[in-house]
Design an enzyme around this catalytic site. Structure first.
Site, PDB file in Angstrom:
ATOM      1  N   GLU A 288      53.425  29.806  -3.943  1.00 23.11           N
ATOM      2  CA  GLU A 288      53.607  30.067  -2.617  1.00 23.11           C
ATOM      3  C   GLU A 288      52.845  29.477  -1.692  1.00 23.11           C
ATOM      4  O   GLU A 288      53.310  28.958  -0.926  1.00 23.11           O
ATOM      5  CB  GLU A 288      53.066  31.879  -1.912  1.00 23.11           C
TER       6      GLU A 288
ATOM      7  N   HIS B 283      53.911  44.475  -6.746  1.00 20.28           N
ATOM      8  CA  HIS B 283      55.283  43.978  -6.046  1.00 20.28           C
ATOM      9  C   HIS B 283      56.089  44.993  -5.588  1.00 20.28           C
ATOM     10  O   HIS B 283      57.137  45.874  -5.160  1.00 20.28           O
ATOM     11  CB  HIS B 283      56.948  44.494  -7.434  1.00 20.28           C
TER      12      HIS B 283
END
Lengths: 327, 383
Positions: A60, A129
């Site tokens: 990322e 998550h």
């Protein structure tokens, strides 16, 4: 009008904007052939090719940084994060680079970038998550924070986000992707930032909420109406910029406010709104402003426990009654 | 350029003034000399005029607030003017020079409090109560621990109890009345007067298009009687009694939330018509709140006339530092004995309140008798 799911609405706007503007492209993990794990980019590769629909490595920091670079050079990247929780890996790129470059270069460089992806509970994805991380991005000036709560909201707000010349954090909710709703067919349909949505008008209490809690609040509003309690529901839509005017006006009318979010209650955005209400509408309050947010606890893997951490639908009615001193 | 609107100092004793009404809204155009705000001091109500042209940019103090003399109340200027330095004028910065240093909110300060000194009420309920002038000190709250909440401020309370701000003119009257009662040895004399002559006088003047009131006539009569009996027209100051050989005669004028006592100065030198013109003007000023300091200063004696309320008679409290006050009742036809005959005459009863510390019963009686004589003179008495 067409009936679309939330994910379809997002995909269609991305495709429409890519057709209109060659500078728009999208990148992220598994977005090309796979079409994204929530199908928000399904079929885009075929239409636009691998130059504009780019798979990225699992890094990322790397590909958000690439997005900042592309944006500073004139492209309009849409960067998909598979989970918004992964934004932590790219915090420097987002908050130290994207957020500040336009300011620090005296306005000579713009960062027209959208970072979008899903977050929240609903799939038992566990602690790393399932978070709701939007509050973190409100604190640092330079990024906009968007929270669409329905297919049409997603379409209208995403179009505004892609066309905005500043970095936008676009928070989708994983449990909303399958929800359906009417979406205008107009390829120019957009919703301006900083304009809250009064979902339901009412006179007794103001419930401010977004994402899943909009529908939950509507469900509770029906139950409360049977007891002659008439709540107003407001979806802020964008947390940065924030539509203070609509909310203060509503609270002046109702005298009571409840903010509901899935993000953790402590230092969540509900605190910001509650403080604003007390600063600007104190003498109109008939009860303390209440916040409903996730407990200060990591989101559990177990679905039953996951629900135990976040506010439940019935909690909204309980809070409304508490502000009305009804037991 | 920013022009500050300042709380003016009207008279030596004034330390603060209450804002009764803003005559302009923020954004309105304002011209130099135009009335912009109404204030009330402990003596008078008056209008403040703008000292510059522009727009009303900001109201630093709202209606109902009390502001120390020379503090900024509001700002006039252009939209482009920077008024940020006025954003938070700290109240503690005010430096009024006397005991009344605390700037207090009218409504809050006049609101009764319970024995603990604290009423638990939500901000919304409090605003609702104050906006509707509802006294919330006795309301039983139904919120947690007796908290007064919005629904406890019910419309039915509206007419049952309300409150008035106890300050400004009202508070000054209260203080002066208590001072008078506590300091003066107030004694009373009554006398009935045949009003025939006075009525005839009024009627004959009316025919010449001169309208004078009974009050005007009594001001004239008293001015003459006072000069003949100066002890009634005196003030006690420490170790001496000041006798005044001029008659500044005040007369009570009722207004909303109080009364004014404007003064006809040197009434002894004025004709009845002059007195009448002066008193008409003073009454008008009292009613529209434009009496100046000079208009109610230096009275030596006061007349209070409640005849229009059909009272037979009443007593008044002396208006310090004066030493006597005359209360005039209604003129009523009564059966009286005159020269051993039963007659019907228009009679008014006057009641004199005098300070027995310095005025004994006999001189007070002599004064009243003289007033009676002058009133009953066939030729129009002293006139």
């Amino acid at each position: 009008m067409s009936i679309k799911t939330y994910s379809q609405a997002i995909k269609d706007v991305i495709a429409e904007e890519m057709r209109k503007d060659d500078a728009v492209f999208i990148m992220g993990e598994d977005i090309a052939e796979a079409g994204g794990i929530f199908t928000c980019t399904k079929g885009l590769l075929k239409e636009f090719g691998s130059e504009r629909v780019r798979n990225t490595p699992i890094s990322e920091a790397g590909f958000v940084g690439a997005g900042v670079g592309a944006a500073s050079c004139g492209l309009r990247p849409i960067v998909e994060l598979m989970y918004m929780d992964f934004a932590y890996l790219a915090m420097d790129q987002i908050l130290n680079q994207a957020a500040k470059i336009r300011y620090m270069f005296g306005g000579n460089v713009k960062i027209p970038m959208v970072i979008r992806g899903q977050q929240g509970i609903g799939r038992g994805n566990a602690g790393q998550h399932s978070q709701s991380v939007e509050s973190l991005f409100m604190h640092i000036p330079g990024v906009k924070v968007v929270m669409p709560s329905s297919p049409s909201e997603a379409a209208g707000l995403l179009r505004t986000a892609i066309r905005d010349d500043n970095p936008v954090m676009f928070f989708e909710h994983k449990a909303l992707y399958a929800t359906k709703g009417e979406v205008p067919d107009d390829p120019e349909y957009s919703i301006p930032f900083g304009k809250a949505n009064i979902i339901r008008e009412g006179k007794d209490a103001t419930v401010i909420c977004s994402h899943l809690y909009v529908q939950k609040a509507l469900n509770e509003a029906e139950k409360l109406a049977k007891k002659n309690i008439d709540i107003e529901i407001i979806d802020p839509r964008t947390l940065i910029p924030f539509d203070k005017t609509t909310i203060i006006k509503s609270v002046k009318k109702t005298g009571r406010a409840i903010i509901v979010h899935e993000a953790h209650k402590i230092a969540g955005w509900g605190a910001e709104i509650a403080a604003t209400i007390m600063e600007e509408a104190f003498e109109y309050l008939d009860a303390p402003v209440l916040r409903l947010g996730a407990k200060h606890c990591t989101l559990p893997f177990n679905l039953g426990l996951e629900n135990a951490v976040v506010p439940q639908q019935e909690d909204i009615s309980k809070a409304v009654k508490k502000t009305l001193y009804i037991s | 350029m920013i022009t500050e609107i300042i709380m003016p100092k009207q008279g030596l004793q004034m330390t603060e003034g209450a804002i009764t009404k803003w005559l302009k809204n923020v954004g309105d155009d304002v011209k130099n000399g135009e009335a912009i705000i109404e204030i009330e001091t402990d003596k008078a109500a008056l209008e403040i005029e703008a000292q510059g042209d522009g727009k009303l940019l900001k109201k630093i103090h709202d209606e109902g607030e009390t502001v120390a003399v020379s503090k900024v109340i509001g700002l006039i200027g252009a939209d482009t003017d920077d008024i940020s330095k006025y954003d938070t004028e700290p109240i503690s910065e005010s430096k009024p020079d006397t005991k009344n240093a605390v700037i207090e909110n009218t409504l809050k300060s006049s609101m009764p409090q319970n024995s603990n000194g604290r009423i638990f009420i939500t901000p919304r309920a409090k605003k609702l109560a104050i906006d509707n002038k509802i006294n919330f000190s006795n309301i039983t709250g139904t919120g947690p621990n007796g908290l007064i909440i919005e629904k406890n401020i019910t419309p039915s309370l509206l007419n049952k109890e309300s409150f008035l701000a106890f300050k400004g003119i009202r508070k000054t009257i209260a203080e002066r009345m208590i001072e008078s009662q506590n300091t003066y040895a107030q004694a009373y004399h009554k006398i009935s007067i045949n009003m025939n002559s006075i009525i005839n006088l009024r009627e004959s003047l009316k025919k010449s298009n001169i309208n004078i009131s009974y009050n005007d006539i009594f001001i004239k009569i008293c001015s003459k009687a006072l000069l003949e009996n100066p002890i009634l027209n005196s003030t006690l100051e420490n170790d001496r009694i000041i006798l005044k050989h001029y008659a500044n005669i005040g007369f009570a004028v009722a207004v909303d939330n109080g009364l004014f006592v404007p003064v006809v100065h040197n009434a002894e030198t004025l004709s009845l018509e002059e007195i009448s013109n002066k008193s008409k003007n003073l009454i008008k000023k009292a009613r529209n709140g434009s009496l100046g300091i000079a208009d109610f200063s230096s009275g030596t004696f006061t007349i209070s006339n409640l005849g229009m309320y059909d009272l037979d008679e009443f007593t008044a409290i002396i208006n310090p530092p004066q030493s006597a006050i005359l209360a005039i009742g209604a003129i009523k036809k009564q059966v009286v004995a005159i020269n051993d005959e039963v007659c019907i005459r228009p009679i008014a009863t006057l009641c004199l309140t005098y300070d027995h510390r310095i005025i004994d019963g006999a001189p007070a009686a002599a004064f009243l008798k003289r007033v009676k004589e002058l009133s009953e003179m066939k030729t129009g008495g002293a006139l």
